[in-house]
Design an enzyme around this catalytic site. Structure first.
Site, PDB file in Angstrom:
ATOM      1  N   MET A  41       0.847  -1.197   0.000  1.00  0.00           N
ATOM      2  CA  MET A  41       0.000   0.000   0.000  1.00  0.00           C
ATOM      3  C   MET A  41       0.884   1.249   0.000  1.00  0.00           C
ATOM      4  O   MET A  41       0.439   2.336   0.371  1.00  0.00           O
ATOM      5  CB  MET A  41      -0.927  -0.001   1.213  1.00  0.00           C
ATOM      6  N   HIS A  48       9.432  -3.549   3.314  1.00  0.00           N
ATOM      7  CA  HIS A  48       8.964  -3.750   1.931  1.00  0.00           C
ATOM      8  C   HIS A  48      10.145  -4.007   0.996  1.00  0.00           C
ATOM      9  O   HIS A  48      10.067  -4.830   0.088  1.00  0.00           O
ATOM     10  CB  HIS A  48       8.234  -2.500   1.425  1.00  0.00           C
ATOM     11  N   GLY A 158       5.059 -10.065   4.082  1.00  0.00           N
ATOM     12  CA  GLY A 158       5.806  -9.982   5.337  1.00  0.00           C
ATOM     13  C   GLY A 158       5.084 -10.752   6.437  1.00  0.00           C
ATOM     14  O   GLY A 158       3.857 -10.767   6.507  1.00  0.00           O
ATOM     15  N   ARG A 159       5.876 -11.366   7.332  1.00  0.00           N
ATOM     16  CA  ARG A 159       5.262 -12.135   8.413  1.00  0.00           C
ATOM     17  C   ARG A 159       4.828 -11.268   9.585  1.00  0.00           C
ATOM     18  O   ARG A 159       4.269 -11.784  10.548  1.00  0.00           O
ATOM     19  CB  ARG A 159       6.226 -13.230   8.872  1.00  0.00           C
ATOM     20  N   SER A 197       4.467   0.926   8.257  1.00  0.00           N
ATOM     21  CA  SER A 197       4.192   2.279   7.747  1.00  0.00           C
ATOM     22  C   SER A 197       3.508   3.106   8.827  1.00  0.00           C
ATOM     23  O   SER A 197       3.636   4.331   8.858  1.00  0.00           O
ATOM     24  CB  SER A 197       3.290   2.199   6.512  1.00  0.00           C
TER      25      SER A 197
HETATM   26  O1  PAF Z   1      -0.063  -5.710   3.639  1.00  0.00           O
HETATM   27  C1  PAF Z   1      -0.486  -4.801   2.873  1.00  0.00           C
HETATM   28  O2  PAF Z   1       0.189  -3.818   2.609  1.00  0.00           O
HETATM   29  C2  PAF Z   1      -1.875  -4.928   2.293  1.00  0.00           C
HETATM   30  O3  PAF Z   1      -2.748  -5.530   3.192  1.00  0.00           O
HETATM   31  C3  PAF Z   1      -1.917  -5.636   0.928  1.00  0.00           C
HETATM   32  C4  PAF Z   1      -1.454  -7.083   1.037  1.00  0.00           C
HETATM   33  C5  PAF Z   1      -1.026  -4.892  -0.057  1.00  0.00           C
HETATM   34  C6  PAF Z   1      -3.341  -5.639   0.370  1.00  0.00           C
HETATM   35  O4  PAF Z   1      -3.830  -4.356   0.216  1.00  0.00           O
END
Ligand code: PAF
Length: 300
Positions: A41, A48, A158-159, A197
């Site tokens: 997102m 990330h 991610g876990r 985030s």
């Molecule tokens: O983990 C996230 O950032 C969100 O839940 C995802 C998997 C991108 C779905 O919108």
């Protein structure tokens, strides 16, 4: 193999339509490349970028999506103030070796007349699902759409969002998606706080108090390492520092690591999950007992 940063940032192609995304992924596969996919997102941090690095190791072409998905936010949650900075995100992804960024508008993902939701059963009703009704329907729906657009790939999650990883795995398997799902270990700040985030919302005082989460997880993981197997005892050990520092606690629970069912004793492996608010910010974290090292590495 260590992650080797490319000597120069790649030229990242940015697309906003499903048609272009699908075309690019089809073309990559036609040349024999595997596609690695990292859904996000945005508001990207080192966690990330570690997913992008792992995708780079596993695939010839790496695709990242950036879409703040409205259907996974409940009323009163932070959808409108969720941090958005596409230019900064693309610069970070270029340095991480990502080839293609898919950054759709809401109408691309939810076209006019959209009326379908993906609902995963028991796994999505407990823990986060109980505290954020509808959240996982939104996650499963958008990830199913993204998988349909990207096609066959290896997808990295991610876990830290442990339950999300299980829900997405279930959904992909049940819907026969040609996707290999890989869970990536939690990436932590040097002091142990899990990267998120939403950490950007924390004031300096809240940021310091949030460390109680990792203290609790660490204490429980060490008690497990010393032989404790009683789930309620382990929860108590984790809960003490968290309750003392958090504004409110949604749960501190030891659950079966695969089904998230409640358990009384930890046999080989179980997940200890935490959700709490520090100030107005809701934070989640976890440790897999019997698998993960205790999360605190620096003396405090
Ligand atoms: O983990 C996230 O950032 C969100 O839940 C995802 C998997 C991108 C779905 O919108």
């Amino acid at each position: 193999m260590p992650l080797v940063a490319p000597p120069f940032p790649r030229i990242v192609r940015i697309v906003s339509s499903v048609r272009e995304l699908r075309g690019a992924c089809d073309q990559a596969r036609a040349t024999g490349a595997r596609v690695g996919f990292v859904p996000t997102m945005g508001a990207l941090h080192a966690g990330h970028l570690a997913l992008a690095g792992e995708a780079r190791r596993r695939a010839g072409v790496v695709v990242t999506s950036i879409f703040v998905n409205p259907t996974q936010f409940g009323p009163g949650e932070d959808f409108s103030r969720y941090p958005r900075d596409l230019d900064a995100d693309v610069r970070k992804l270029a340095a991480a070796g990502v080839d293609l960024v898919f950054a759709p508008g809401p109408e691309e993902m939810y076209p006019p007349g959209d009326d379908t939701r993906v609902q995963v059963g028991a796994l999505s009703r407990t823990l986060e699902g109980a505290h954020r009704p509808g959240h996982f329907d939104g996650v499963a729906t958008v990830v199913a759409k993204l998988f349909a657009a990207v096609g066959a790939c290896v997808a990295l999650f991610g876990r830290k969002d442990y339950q999300q990883l299980l829900v997405v795995r279930r959904m992909a398997s049940d819907l026969l998606a040609p996707v290999e799902i890989v869970g990536h270990p939690i990436v932590r700040e040097p002091d142990g706080l899990a990267m998120s985030s939403r950490n950007a919302y924390l004031s300096a005082d809240e940021r310091a108090r949030a460390l109680a989460i990792v203290e609790g997880l660490d204490a429980a993981a060490r008690r497990f390492g010393a032989g404790e197997r009683d789930a309620r005892m382990l929860e108590g050990v984790a809960r003490a520092p968290i309750e003392a520092a958090a504004t409110s606690v949604d749960y501190v629970e030891v659950r079966d690591a695969d089904t998230l069912s409640p358990i009384a004793r930890v046999e080989a492996r179980a997940v200890l999950v935490v959700a709490c608010r520090v100030g107005a910010t809701r934070l989640i974290d976890n440790v897999v007992l019997g698998e993960d090292a205790p999360p605190l590495t620096l003396p405090r």
